[in-house]
Design a protein around this motif. Structure first.
Motif, mmCIF file in Angstrom:
data_model
loop_
_atom_site.group_PDB
_atom_site.id
_atom_site.type_symbol
_atom_site.label_atom_id
_atom_site.label_comp_id
_atom_site.label_asym_id
_atom_site.label_seq_id
_atom_site.Cartn_x
_atom_site.Cartn_y
_atom_site.Cartn_z
ATOM 1 N N GLU A 109 1.047 -1.198 0.319
ATOM 2 C CA GLU A 109 -0.221 -0.016 0.000
ATOM 3 C C GLU A 109 0.976 1.347 0.573
ATOM 4 O O GLU A 109 0.631 2.186 -0.408
ATOM 5 C CB GLU A 109 -0.723 0.405 1.305
ATOM 6 N N GLY A 110 1.882 0.555 0.763
ATOM 7 C CA GLY A 110 3.064 1.941 0.418
ATOM 8 C C GLY A 110 3.780 2.999 -0.582
ATOM 9 O O GLY A 110 4.669 3.482 -1.071
ATOM 10 N N ASN A 111 3.340 1.805 -1.769
ATOM 11 C CA ASN A 111 4.467 1.829 -2.940
ATOM 12 C C ASN A 111 3.268 2.878 -4.320
ATOM 13 O O ASN A 111 3.169 2.597 -4.893
ATOM 14 C CB ASN A 111 4.358 0.290 -3.729
ATOM 15 N N ALA A 112 3.633 4.268 -3.895
ATOM 16 C CA ALA A 112 2.572 5.082 -4.199
ATOM 17 C C ALA A 112 3.245 5.674 -5.930
ATOM 18 O O ALA A 112 2.650 5.198 -6.634
ATOM 19 C CB ALA A 112 3.582 6.285 -4.058
ATOM 20 N N ALA A 113 4.325 4.883 -6.304
ATOM 21 C CA ALA A 113 4.888 4.180 -7.823
ATOM 22 C C ALA A 113 3.456 3.471 -8.131
ATOM 23 O O ALA A 113 3.063 3.580 -9.573
ATOM 24 C CB ALA A 113 6.531 3.828 -8.279
ATOM 25 N N ALA A 114 3.941 2.603 -8.377
ATOM 26 C CA ALA A 114 3.432 1.396 -8.904
ATOM 27 C C ALA A 114 1.719 1.169 -8.727
ATOM 28 O O ALA A 114 0.977 1.147 -9.959
ATOM 29 C CB ALA A 114 3.805 -0.367 -8.623
ATOM 30 N N VAL A 125 -9.055 -1.042 -6.374
ATOM 31 C CA VAL A 125 -8.938 -1.779 -5.389
ATOM 32 C C VAL A 125 -10.093 -3.013 -4.540
ATOM 33 O O VAL A 125 -10.903 -2.193 -5.087
ATOM 34 C CB VAL A 125 -7.866 -0.692 -3.837
ATOM 35 N N GLU A 126 -9.496 -4.248 -4.774
ATOM 36 C CA GLU A 126 -10.639 -5.078 -4.305
ATOM 37 C C GLU A 126 -10.462 -5.412 -3.175
ATOM 38 O O GLU A 126 -10.999 -6.322 -2.577
ATOM 39 C CB GLU A 126 -10.480 -6.711 -5.234
ATOM 40 N N GLY A 127 -9.544 -5.408 -2.437
ATOM 41 C CA GLY A 127 -9.036 -6.542 -0.898
ATOM 42 C C GLY A 127 -8.034 -6.036 -0.543
ATOM 43 O O GLY A 127 -6.804 -5.243 -1.704
ATOM 44 N N ARG A 128 -8.065 -6.472 0.823
ATOM 45 C CA ARG A 128 -6.546 -5.883 1.580
ATOM 46 C C ARG A 128 -5.709 -7.611 2.428
ATOM 47 O O ARG A 128 -6.633 -8.011 3.150
ATOM 48 C CB ARG A 128 -6.732 -4.677 2.464
ATOM 49 N N ARG A 129 -5.130 -7.193 2.477
ATOM 50 C CA ARG A 129 -3.701 -9.003 2.572
ATOM 51 C C ARG A 129 -3.672 -7.618 4.393
ATOM 52 O O ARG A 129 -2.611 -7.201 3.899
ATOM 53 C CB ARG A 129 -3.398 -9.355 2.285
ATOM 54 N N LYS A 130 -3.754 -7.958 5.267
ATOM 55 C CA LYS A 130 -3.518 -7.228 6.467
ATOM 56 C C LYS A 130 -1.295 -7.673 6.650
ATOM 57 O O LYS A 130 -1.499 -8.729 6.456
ATOM 58 C CB LYS A 130 -4.095 -7.250 7.744
ATOM 59 N N ASN A 131 -1.036 -6.645 7.080
ATOM 60 C CA ASN A 131 0.935 -6.782 6.917
ATOM 61 C C ASN A 131 0.919 -8.496 6.626
ATOM 62 O O ASN A 131 2.035 -8.715 7.110
ATOM 63 C CB ASN A 131 0.492 -7.591 9.037
ATOM 64 N N TYR A 132 0.769 -8.225 5.371
ATOM 65 C CA TYR A 132 1.595 -9.277 4.607
ATOM 66 C C TYR A 132 2.817 -9.078 3.579
ATOM 67 O O TYR A 132 4.146 -9.663 3.671
ATOM 68 C CB TYR A 132 0.660 -8.826 3.244
ATOM 69 N N TYR A 133 3.511 -7.765 4.140
ATOM 70 C CA TYR A 133 5.154 -7.497 3.192
ATOM 71 C C TYR A 133 6.008 -7.091 4.588
ATOM 72 O O TYR A 133 5.456 -5.894 5.762
ATOM 73 C CB TYR A 133 4.682 -6.730 2.193
ATOM 74 N N ALA A 134 7.474 -7.607 4.251
ATOM 75 C CA ALA A 134 7.740 -7.376 5.329
ATOM 76 C C ALA A 134 8.764 -6.345 4.792
ATOM 77 O O ALA A 134 9.045 -6.612 3.501
ATOM 78 C CB ALA A 134 8.925 -8.327 5.390
ATOM 79 N N GLY A 139 9.764 -2.998 9.953
ATOM 80 C CA GLY A 139 7.989 -3.433 9.758
ATOM 81 C C GLY A 139 7.165 -4.457 9.229
ATOM 82 O O GLY A 139 7.854 -4.704 8.773
ATOM 83 N N ARG A 140 6.075 -4.347 8.641
ATOM 84 C CA ARG A 140 4.979 -4.670 8.446
ATOM 85 C C ARG A 140 4.031 -3.742 6.984
ATOM 86 O O ARG A 140 3.889 -2.693 8.092
ATOM 87 C CB ARG A 140 3.948 -5.771 8.788
ATOM 88 N N GLY A 141 4.094 -4.200 5.947
ATOM 89 C CA GLY A 141 2.861 -3.137 5.251
ATOM 90 C C GLY A 141 1.411 -3.522 4.712
ATOM 91 O O GLY A 141 1.954 -5.356 4.396
ATOM 92 N N ASP A 142 0.874 -3.358 4.984
ATOM 93 C CA ASP A 142 -0.521 -3.635 4.344
ATOM 94 C C ASP A 142 -0.471 -4.495 2.801
ATOM 95 O O ASP A 142 -0.025 -3.435 1.808
ATOM 96 C CB ASP A 142 -2.101 -3.645 3.766
#
Ligand SMILES: CC(C)(COP(=O)(O)OP(=O)(O)OC[C@H]1O[C@@H](n2cnc3c(N)ncnc32)[C@H](O)[C@@H]1OP(=O)(O)O)[C@@H](O)C(=O)NCCC(=O)NCCS
Length: 150
Positions: A109-114, A125-134, A139-142
């Protein structure tokens, strides 16, 4: 040659894909990972290629009338010059020609360029996976799940 038209990637492009992937992702995929993906008849890659050097590429896997974008990357020295746009346009056209009707992808979610690139190409956006990315800061990112109907 960042102006070259994207072309279909082949297993022989695996090393170039791995080299570029390693410049942009914390958990890069190996050359043999790419070789297996590019040899898989369900996977399709488009790349902007100059000799052995790959400036950018996109890779997806198809299942029936759906496809998932597995990765997209443009060399940092070639960004903001339309490579990502051209890769996505060529790739979506290829998938549509193969009969794909829906394309999915995941993006941090923090990847503004993509996110901006995908939104520009009609993904929503159709959905979200919480804390999916290291994240690199520990930290973790959705992950946002995005979809585009072709
Ligand atoms: C995302 C990425 C592929 C974009 O490639 P690119 O070649 O720079 O993209 P383009 O120049 O075609 O830009 C197309 C549009 O995307 C958006 N965009 C691209 N980079 C952006 C940025 N840094 N900030 C905000 N919007 C951006 C803009 O809408 C841009 O259109 P514009 O230039 O007319 O404003 C590239 O930044 C990259 O490789 N990032 C690292 C890997 C990555 O995060 N991949 C996606 C994983 S899900």
């Amino acid at each position: 040659m960042q102006d070259a038209a994207p072309r279909l990637l082949r297993p022989a492009d695996a090393a170039g894909c791995a080299d570029l992937h390693a410049t942009s992702f914390a958990h890069p995929w190996s050359s043999s990972d790419f070789e297996a993906l590019l040899a898989d008849s369900a996977c399709f890659g488009d790349g902007i290629v100059d000799g052995a050097k790959i400036t950018g590429f996109i890779l997806s896997r198809r299942a029936a009338d759906e496809a998932e974008v597995l990765t997209v990357v443009v060399a940092s020295s070639a960004r903001r010059r339309g490579c990502g746009r051209r890769l996505l346009a060529a790739h979506l056209a290829r998938l549509a020609a193969l009969g794909v009707a829906k394309v999915f992808l995941e993006v941090e979610e923090g990847n503004a360029a993509a996110l901006a690139l995908y939104r520009r190409y009609g993904f929503s956006v159709e959905g979200r996976r919480k804390n999916y990315y290291a994240k690199s800061d520990g930290g973790r990112g959705d992950a946002l799940i995005m979809r585009r109907i072709l």
